[in-house]
Scaffold this active site. Structure first.
Site, PDB file in Angstrom:
ATOM      1  N   SER A 116       0.822  -1.209   0.000  1.00 20.36           N
ATOM      2  CA  SER A 116       0.000   0.000   0.000  1.00 20.36           C
ATOM      3  C   SER A 116       0.855   1.257   0.000  1.00 20.36           C
ATOM      4  O   SER A 116       1.904   1.300   0.669  1.00 20.36           O
ATOM      5  CB  SER A 116      -0.914   0.015   1.227  1.00 20.36           C
ATOM      6  N   TYR A 139      -3.214  -0.140   9.622  1.00 19.84           N
ATOM      7  CA  TYR A 139      -3.217  -0.761   8.300  1.00 19.84           C
ATOM      8  C   TYR A 139      -1.887  -0.502   7.606  1.00 19.84           C
ATOM      9  O   TYR A 139      -1.226  -1.431   7.111  1.00 19.84           O
ATOM     10  CB  TYR A 139      -4.372  -0.227   7.468  1.00 19.84           C
ATOM     11  N   LYS A 176     -17.497  -1.865  -0.044  1.00 22.76           N
ATOM     12  CA  LYS A 176     -16.485  -1.306   0.839  1.00 22.76           C
ATOM     13  C   LYS A 176     -16.998  -0.171   1.721  1.00 22.76           C
ATOM     14  O   LYS A 176     -16.282   0.286   2.623  1.00 22.76           O
ATOM     15  CB  LYS A 176     -15.285  -0.814   0.015  1.00 22.76           C
TER      16      LYS A 176
END
Length: 327
Positions: A116, A139, A176
């Site tokens: 990411s 995250y 999502k």
């Protein structure tokens, strides 16, 4: 067989579609379907089998095999940037990926996994090097730490690739919720009120002028499949367009598409409202991201990427055609 973890999710289901387009249907999808709505992402796909993520992990840890596996696309993760249960995030994102890496390396199975761009934190440099990495949430930290774990490995003689996705948008993300792309939210807002909402200025940027590297999921799939075709390529690579565009650019592309639909109701839509910047995001918001794409280009990937003026209308047309334009 090809294994796609997170295969019922946003990027994973699009990879399944990309494999199907090549005539590949011998696919094992691994996912967590506690949110059963994600099954809709696979309703038009052809796969061989499905396995729950917990069952799959147990089999990995037991050293079981799944027959001849040509590649693993690891897209499964807790992707919420607001999840602060660190034990949960590290178990699902970090420990799980370590187990999968060990399994793949032992069998020389190519592993292409989702990292990411969040590992870079506030930036402003977005290049694949430790000195530019400063994650700001659990995250991001879980993705960063696995990248560090991979860098420390010695003697891997099979393909392992980490892709640092920037701001991905496109089909099959409707499940999502708040984590869906701004393009998806703008689509819903235009249907509901004829107007879109953007943050006022922050970090020196004017209203709606915060800039991100927005990349269409079709380009994400194209790179993943190119890597499968080029097993000599390994490493950690950024995956964006290499060009930052403003949230206003995305809003204007959505508004233009709505106005072009031809009926009187949509022709009148197109206002932008700027709302106060939330206090809880101050100091934790990426007001600018732009992928340095030199590493992937040097590895041989030479195809162009869609800008938002091309990708957003294509996405909104897909939503309208699937009857998902008001979800």
């Amino acid at each position: 067989m090809i294994i796609v973890t997170g295969g019922a999710g946003f990027i994973g289901s699009n990879i399944v579609q990309g494999l199907n387009a090549r005539g590949i249907t011998d696919i094992l999808v691994v996912d967590d379907l506690r949110d059963g709505r994600k099954c809709l992402n696979l309703a038009d796909a052809d796969i061989r089998d499905y396995m729950d993520m917990d069952d799959f992990l147990l089999r990995l840890q037991a050293g079981e095999d799944f027959g001849k596996v040509d590649a693993v696309f690891h897209e499964g993760a807790c992707s919420s940037t607001t999840e602060w249960d660190g034990r949960f995030v590290m178990r699902v994102n970090y420990e799980y990926t370590k187990a999968l890496l060990a399994w793949c390396v032992a069998r020389k199975v190519p592993l292409i996994y989702a990292s990411s761009a969040s590992v870079y934190g506030m930036g402003p440099v977005f290049r694949e090097a430790r000195e530019f990495e400063q994650p700001l949430n659990m995250y991001a930290y879980s993705k960063f730490l696995f990248d560090c774990h991979l860098r420390a490995q010695q003697g891997i003689d099979s393909q392992v690739v980490g892709l640092r996705y920037f701001n991905v948008y496109g089909p099959r993300e409707q499940h999502k919720g708040s984590m869906a792309s701004v393009a998806f939210h703008f689509n819903n807002q235009l249907h509901e009120s004829g107007r879109v909402r953007l943050f006022e200025g922050s970090d020196g940027y004017g209203p709606g002028e915060q800039r991100r590297d927005f990349i269409h999921v079709d380009d994400i799939v194209a790179v993943n499949l190119w890597l499968m075709d080029n097993p000599q390529v390994s490493g950690i690579f950024n995956l964006g367009t290499g060009r930052a565009q403003s949230f206003n650019d995305v809003a204007r592309a959505a508004i233009k598409w709505f106005r072009a639909q031809g009926d009187d109701a949509t022709r009148e839509r197109g206002g932008i409202d700027y709302i106060p910047f939330p206090d809880h995001l101050k100091g934790r918001y990426q007001s600018f991201t732009e992928a340095d794409m030199s590493a992937l280009r040097a590895a041989g990937y030479d195809r162009p990427f869609m800008d938002v003026e091309t990708g957003v209308p294509a996405y909104l047309g897909w939503l309208a055609g699937r009857g998902q334009d008001k979800r």
